[in-house]
Motif scaffolding. Structure first.
Motif, short mmCIF file in Angstrom:
data_model
loop_
_atom_site.label_atom_id
_atom_site.label_comp_id
_atom_site.label_asym_id
_atom_site.label_seq_id
_atom_site.Cartn_x
_atom_site.Cartn_y
_atom_site.Cartn_z
N THR A 1 0.85 -1.19 0.00
CA THR A 1 0.00 0.00 0.00
C THR A 1 0.88 1.24 0.00
O THR A 1 1.89 1.29 0.71
CB THR A 1 -0.93 0.03 1.24
N TYR A 2 0.50 2.23 -0.81
CA TYR A 2 1.24 3.49 -0.89
C TYR A 2 0.29 4.64 -0.59
O TYR A 2 -0.72 4.82 -1.28
CB TYR A 2 1.86 3.67 -2.28
N ASP A 3 0.61 5.40 0.45
CA ASP A 3 -0.17 6.57 0.84
C ASP A 3 0.44 7.79 0.15
O ASP A 3 1.54 8.23 0.52
CB ASP A 3 -0.15 6.74 2.36
N VAL A 4 -0.25 8.32 -0.84
CA VAL A 4 0.31 9.37 -1.69
C VAL A 4 -0.27 10.72 -1.25
O VAL A 4 -1.47 10.94 -1.32
CB VAL A 4 -0.04 9.12 -3.17
N PRO A 5 0.58 11.64 -0.79
CA PRO A 5 0.07 12.94 -0.33
C PRO A 5 -0.40 13.81 -1.48
O PRO A 5 -0.02 13.62 -2.63
CB PRO A 5 1.28 13.57 0.36
N SER A 6 -1.27 14.77 -1.17
CA SER A 6 -1.71 15.73 -2.18
C SER A 6 -0.70 16.86 -2.29
O SER A 6 0.20 17.01 -1.45
CB SER A 6 -3.07 16.30 -1.79
N TRP A 7 -0.86 17.68 -3.32
CA TRP A 7 0.00 18.85 -3.47
C TRP A 7 -0.16 19.78 -2.27
O TRP A 7 0.82 20.29 -1.74
CB TRP A 7 -0.39 19.57 -4.76
#
Length: 261
Positions: free
Chosen positions: A177-183
């Motif tokens: 699982t990869y938690d991808v932050p927003s800009w």
């Protein structure tokens, strides 16, 4: 002497592929290699390497078992919609016509996906068909690695929360699982998620021909600003048994040569 030559040739035949790796799927290249109008999401999009097919789908469910039992293919659309100007696959009967899968050049009002990745957007949490599920069905049997990257390509600095990428094997085992932050999340830390990629690295996945790997992209709570760049490269790698056989063969040659000296 003939027997020795034959043995050496056999070792070479085994060892050359044992130390090589072959790309069997490339998400962006496979998408862009086809004219979108010719794609049929109901039957899948053949990868350019001829080793499998991609599918882009949506579902209401986040959990693997429920979702994969009720996947609906995204539909091809030749015209743009709102901030989209490129051809794309999107959810026709889902909320706000999301999710979307498209190529670079789609998002017109903010930084776009790069030419070596796809632009995607999951649906809005709570609306019909909000969960984006992408999949690759293997045309090979063996061991594969999954590499690539995912990152936010929006400049929405509002209270967005990024996306979550989950990768499953054919049996439904969660591999990573990869938690991808927003800009908006990253910029407060001096980072820019449009260039600060989250890299995908899942190795040693056993697959048989016809088995499927699943890639679930979830908007978490807030889908605002979830325009996302994604690239996935799948590589077939040598199986441990092939490498071991190669080493045994090489050891035999060395022992034979030592005995001759």
């Amino acid at each position: 002497m003939k027997a020795v030559v034959g043995f050496i040739v056999a070792v070479v035949v085994v060892c050359v592929p044992a130390y090589g790796a072959t790309v069997v799927a490339n998400l962006q290249a496979d998408y862009d290699a086809h004219a979108p109008a010719d794609m049929d999401p109901a039957t899948g999009i053949a990868d350019t390497e001829g080793n499998g097919t991609w599918a882009y789908s949506y579902a209401d469910a986040e959990d693997f078992g429920t979702a994969t039992g009720s996947l609906t293919p995204l539909s091809y659309a030749s015209a743009g919609l709102g901030i989209l100007q490129a051809t794309q696959y999107r959810g026709v009967n889902s909320g706000l016509l999301l999710p979307i899968v498209t190529s670079a050049g789609a998002f017109t009002v903010q930084p776009d996906a790069a030419s070596d990745e796809l632009a995607i957007h999951p649906g809005y949490e709570g609306l019909a068909g909000d969960e984006l599920w992408m999949s690759w069905t293997s045309g090979v049997s063996g061991v594969v690695d999954v590499d690539g990257w995912i990152h936010n390509i929006s400049t929405d600095a509002g209270p967005t929360d990024g996306v979550l990428l989950s990768i499953y094997n054919n049996a439904g085992t969660l591999l990573q699982t990869y938690d991808v932050p927003s800009w908006g999340e990253d910029i407060g830390n001096g980072l820019d998620e449009t260039t600060n990629h989250t890299f995908i690295d899942v190795n040693g996945i056993a697959v048989n021909t016809g088995e499927t790997l699943y890639f679930h992209i979830d908007s978490k709570i807030d889908a605002n600003g979830d325009n996302t760049g994604l690239q996935i490269v799948i590589t077939q790698v040598p199986e441990p048994g092939s490498v071991l056989l190669c080493l045994v063969g090489l050891g035999g040659i060395l022992a034979w040569r030592k005995g001759r000296n």
